[in-house]
Design an enzyme around this catalytic site. Sequence first.
Site, PDB file in Angstrom:
ATOM      1  N   SER A 248       0.862  -1.305   0.139  1.00 32.89           N
ATOM      2  CA  SER A 248      -0.088  -0.081  -0.119  1.00 32.89           C
ATOM      3  C   SER A 248       0.853   1.220   0.028  1.00 32.89           C
ATOM      4  O   SER A 248       2.054   1.209   0.623  1.00 32.89           O
ATOM      5  CB  SER A 248      -0.816  -0.144   1.329  1.00 32.89           C
TER       6      SER A 248
ATOM      7  N   TYR B 274      -1.971  -0.234  10.418  1.00 30.96           N
ATOM      8  CA  TYR B 274      -2.174  -1.012   8.966  1.00 30.96           C
ATOM      9  C   TYR B 274      -0.883  -0.663   8.362  1.00 30.96           C
ATOM     10  O   TYR B 274      -0.476  -1.602   7.625  1.00 30.96           O
ATOM     11  CB  TYR B 274      -3.468  -0.425   8.435  1.00 30.96           C
TER      12      TYR B 274
ATOM     13  N   LYS C  85       1.740  -3.538   6.712  1.00 33.40           N
ATOM     14  CA  LYS C  85       2.321  -3.803   4.869  1.00 33.40           C
ATOM     15  C   LYS C  85       3.717  -3.461   5.032  1.00 33.40           C
ATOM     16  O   LYS C  85       4.248  -4.274   4.013  1.00 33.40           O
ATOM     17  CB  LYS C  85       1.452  -2.627   4.128  1.00 33.40           C
TER      18      LYS C  85
HETATM   19  N1  UFG Z   1     -12.774  11.963   1.903  1.00 36.93           N
HETATM   20  C1  UFG Z   1     -13.949  12.943   1.741  1.00 36.93           C
HETATM   21  N2  UFG Z   1     -15.056  12.596   2.106  1.00 36.93           N
HETATM   22  C2  UFG Z   1     -15.399  11.358   2.329  1.00 36.93           C
HETATM   23  C3  UFG Z   1     -14.446  10.394   2.180  1.00 36.93           C
HETATM   24  C4  UFG Z   1     -13.213  10.766   2.191  1.00 36.93           C
HETATM   25  O1  UFG Z   1     -13.485  14.374   1.854  1.00 36.93           O
HETATM   26  O2  UFG Z   1     -16.715  11.021   2.437  1.00 36.93           O
HETATM   27  C5  UFG Z   1     -11.520  12.251   1.533  1.00 36.93           C
HETATM   28  C6  UFG Z   1     -10.334  12.071   2.337  1.00 36.93           C
HETATM   29  O3  UFG Z   1     -10.519  13.012   3.444  1.00 36.93           O
HETATM   30  C7  UFG Z   1      -8.875  11.772   1.675  1.00 36.93           C
HETATM   31  C8  UFG Z   1      -9.876  11.589   0.290  1.00 36.93           C
HETATM   32  O4  UFG Z   1     -11.131  11.642   0.305  1.00 36.93           O
HETATM   33  O5  UFG Z   1      -8.710  13.076   1.225  1.00 36.93           O
HETATM   34  C9  UFG Z   1      -9.744   9.978   0.102  1.00 36.93           C
HETATM   35  O6  UFG Z   1     -10.113   9.271   1.134  1.00 36.93           O
HETATM   36  P1  UFG Z   1     -10.129   7.747   1.088  1.00 36.93           P
HETATM   37  O7  UFG Z   1     -10.492   7.224   2.587  1.00 36.93           O
HETATM   38  O8  UFG Z   1     -10.802   7.153  -0.027  1.00 36.93           O
HETATM   39  O9  UFG Z   1      -8.459   7.173   0.819  1.00 36.93           O
HETATM   40  P2  UFG Z   1      -7.179   7.478   1.631  1.00 36.93           P
HETATM   41  O10 UFG Z   1      -6.462   8.507   0.588  1.00 36.93           O
HETATM   42  O11 UFG Z   1      -7.702   8.148   2.935  1.00 36.93           O
HETATM   43  O12 UFG Z   1      -6.732   5.969   2.161  1.00 36.93           O
HETATM   44  C10 UFG Z   1      -6.013   5.299   1.062  1.00 36.93           C
HETATM   45  C11 UFG Z   1      -6.525   3.926   1.229  1.00 36.93           C
HETATM   46  C12 UFG Z   1      -5.929   3.378   2.392  1.00 36.93           C
HETATM   47  C13 UFG Z   1      -4.397   3.724   2.781  1.00 36.93           C
HETATM   48  C14 UFG Z   1      -4.340   5.227   2.300  1.00 36.93           C
HETATM   49  C15 UFG Z   1      -2.893   5.604   2.543  1.00 36.93           C
HETATM   50  O13 UFG Z   1      -7.672   3.754   1.168  1.00 36.93           O
HETATM   51  O14 UFG Z   1      -6.048   1.910   2.519  1.00 36.93           O
HETATM   52  O15 UFG Z   1      -4.872   5.613   0.860  1.00 36.93           O
HETATM   53  O16 UFG Z   1      -2.032   5.521   1.251  1.00 36.93           O
HETATM   54  F1  UFG Z   1      -3.806   3.496   3.913  1.00 36.93           F
END
Ligand code: UFG
Length: 326
Positions: A117, A141, A145
Amino acid sequence: MRILVTGGAGYIGGHVVLQLQQRGDDVVVVDDLVTGDSARIPDVPVLRADLSEPSAVPMLTDALAGVDAVVHFAARKRVDESVLRPAWYYQQNVGGMANLLLAMEAARVSALVFSSSAAVYGSTEGDSIPESSPTSPISPYGRTKLIGEQMLDEVAASRPLRAASLRYFNVAGAGSPRLGDTAVLNLVPMVFEKLDAGEEPVIFGADYPTPDGTCVRDYIHVADLASAHLAALDAVASGAISGNRPFNIGTGRGSSVREMISAIAAASGLDLVPRVAERRPGDAAIVVADPSRARSELGWEARHDLRDIVESAWASHQLLSGSPRG
Ligand code: UFG
């Protein structure tokens, strides 16, 4: 080739199993079916087992007879849950990897593709992240990884293991509607959930140092991610890779949360007016891959654009939620 896929009944694993079948590989899946669903892969034998149990070692050793290579997905993947239950995450993700490696050694299987990841990088700086960037995960998490990758480095130093660790960026979309992501853990399904509830999508922070103030991520279509596994399998099986080699799997293009919500509005035909909420703790402003190593060493690159990702996710959501709209 004969391929053993751990976690092959999951969202990403199911896409890889389908592509392996389509190119004529022989596939066997090991999955505990806790978050996976064998209905995703109806024609594939599934051995139901938790890889972190000690009994998994002899079971896997038997299952690996005649296998050419392994793709290892089986793991827990919720960042928030890993903060609440760190010891269990280490048992599941690190323990499962240790058992798999013991079984591969006993069965003399030497080729592996590991589901890693971008979480291994932790807080990131700069425009795009090459594999040489420092690794400093910020969640249990992410650490499981990184430890998985380090285990591969150490095992590869002690015996002839050839491994590719694929560092996924933000995975979304569906290769076919029935294979979509049914978990509500990421931006796209979280927006869909709000729409189903008749509520507005939420933006977690609009005051980041990015062009429109919302976080920027590298969204990759799950079918492209799946094809990266096939390219990596070919490289580890042929011996083109020796030791453990990490690869970023992303597009190299960033999209903001606002751009994603606009793309979902276009795909769904719905008029979406998001609500801006507080920043979510732990979110970096920009996380975008430098995917050039995968292009030059695996001959792989993403083919689908943001529209493909969002339209396929929407079509899948309509099928799987049973509530078509608009
Ligand atoms: N977000 C919103 N509203 C929502 C959901 C998400 O604004 O309802 C934003 C989050 O704050 C973030 C972006 O959308 O800025 C993406 O969020 P995600 O939760 O979809 O994904 P992340 O980038 O936080 O997480 C991903 C993977 C994880 C991994 C992480 C770090 O899902 O498994 O990248 O690499 F750990």
